[in-house]
Design a protein around this motif. Structure first.
Motif: not given
Ligand code: ZN
Length: 282
Positions: A36-37, A41-44, A263-264, A268-271
């Motif tokens: 995992l990088a 990664a796509v921002r969720s 694959r995507k 997710r970053e904490k908001s």
């Protein structure tokens, strides 16, 4: 992941000598673990994960089992509906926590299954959740949305900033199940939240993958958390002294990382602005 090993015909032959390269399983293009990088990664923007009953004390005594491949603990079902479970994010169902287990290294090697930003951690804890829409494990095993597995990295440090007391207890008790097929009952009361020692649970990678043990079915929604749980060597080292079904040291029990096959992977970053963050525990 070691959830289905009991039902797998080749159980007695399974080992980690080649980290899974010799398992002879029919696999597809959604295998786990992976590397995992964050920068790839796509921002969720998905909502938070909701941890149901994670703070509630587990009802009956917890049993530790050396199944020859890992140290595992079945999470007892609770009759009063207080079974720890997961929902939220983009999950379309409630997933009940059924089992947890570990992957680890050895005195001079690291043993997490997932790598994060090219780093392999000292160990990895998996909490396995089964989709409550499927009454039978067999149904879940043949459904793409059958399971959610949470993956937590464990990092050896001389002095953890937050002492993971429950995890320390589990690791200490591992010295009672050194041999294959031995079991031991854990004394003291604690919850799944206690095991996670206060780490951030709204920041995670998520992707579609598989069981990491045969039959490696592609039935898992993975959530892998980049903030490691810190633990001291005096506790974690107890895992290194377990032995497998051949009487050999049960060490480095991780499967090699698998190809992403396009694959995507979402991150997710904490908001701080998300209202739901305050409801993450129930
Ligand atoms: Zn696992």
């Amino acid at each position: 992941m070691n959830y289905v090993l009991r039902n797998y015909a080749k159980l007695s032959h399974l080992n980690y000598d080649q980290h899974g390269r010799d398992w002879n399983v029919e696999t597809g293009k959604q295998q786990s673990p992976i590397s995992l990088a964050k920068h790839q990664a796509v921002r969720s923007t998905a909502p938070t994960l909701t941890f149901l009953n994670y703070g509630k004390t587990i009802a009956s005594p917890w049993k530790l089992i050396n199944n020859g491949h890992t140290l595992t603990m079945l999470i007892p079902p609770a009759a009063n509906g207080s079974q720890p479970a997961l929902c939220g994010c983009k999950l379309e169902s409630v997933y009940k926590a059924v089992q947890l287990h570990f992957h680890w290294g050895a005195p001079f090697s690291k043993g997490s299954e997932h790598k994060i930003d090219s780093i392999r951690y000292d160990a990895e804890l998996h909490i396995v959740h089964q989709n409550s829409a499927y009454a039978l494990q067999q149904e879940a095993l043949s459904s793409p949305d059958g399971f959610v597995v949470l993956g937590f990295m464990l990092k050896l440090v001389p002095k953890p900033a937050i002492n993971p007391r429950a995890l320390n207890k589990v690791c200490s008790q591992a010295s009672q199940v050194k041999n294959f097929k031995t079991t031991s009952t854990l004394k003291g009361e604690f919850s799944l939240r206690d095991i996670l020692a206060g780490i951030e649970r709204q920041e995670f990678f998520t992707y579609k993958g598989s069981l990491t043990t045969p039959p490696c079915s592609e039935v898992v929604n993975w959530f892998v958390f980049p903030k490691a749980i810190e633990i001291s060597k005096r506790y974690l080292r107890n895992l290194w002294y377990l032995t497998d079904n051949r009487g050999k040291p049960l060490i480095n029990n991780y499967r090699e990382v698998q190809d992403l096959h396009g694959r995507k992977v979402y991150y997710r970053e904490k908001s701080n602005q998300t209202k739901q963050d305050t409801f993450e525990y129930t």
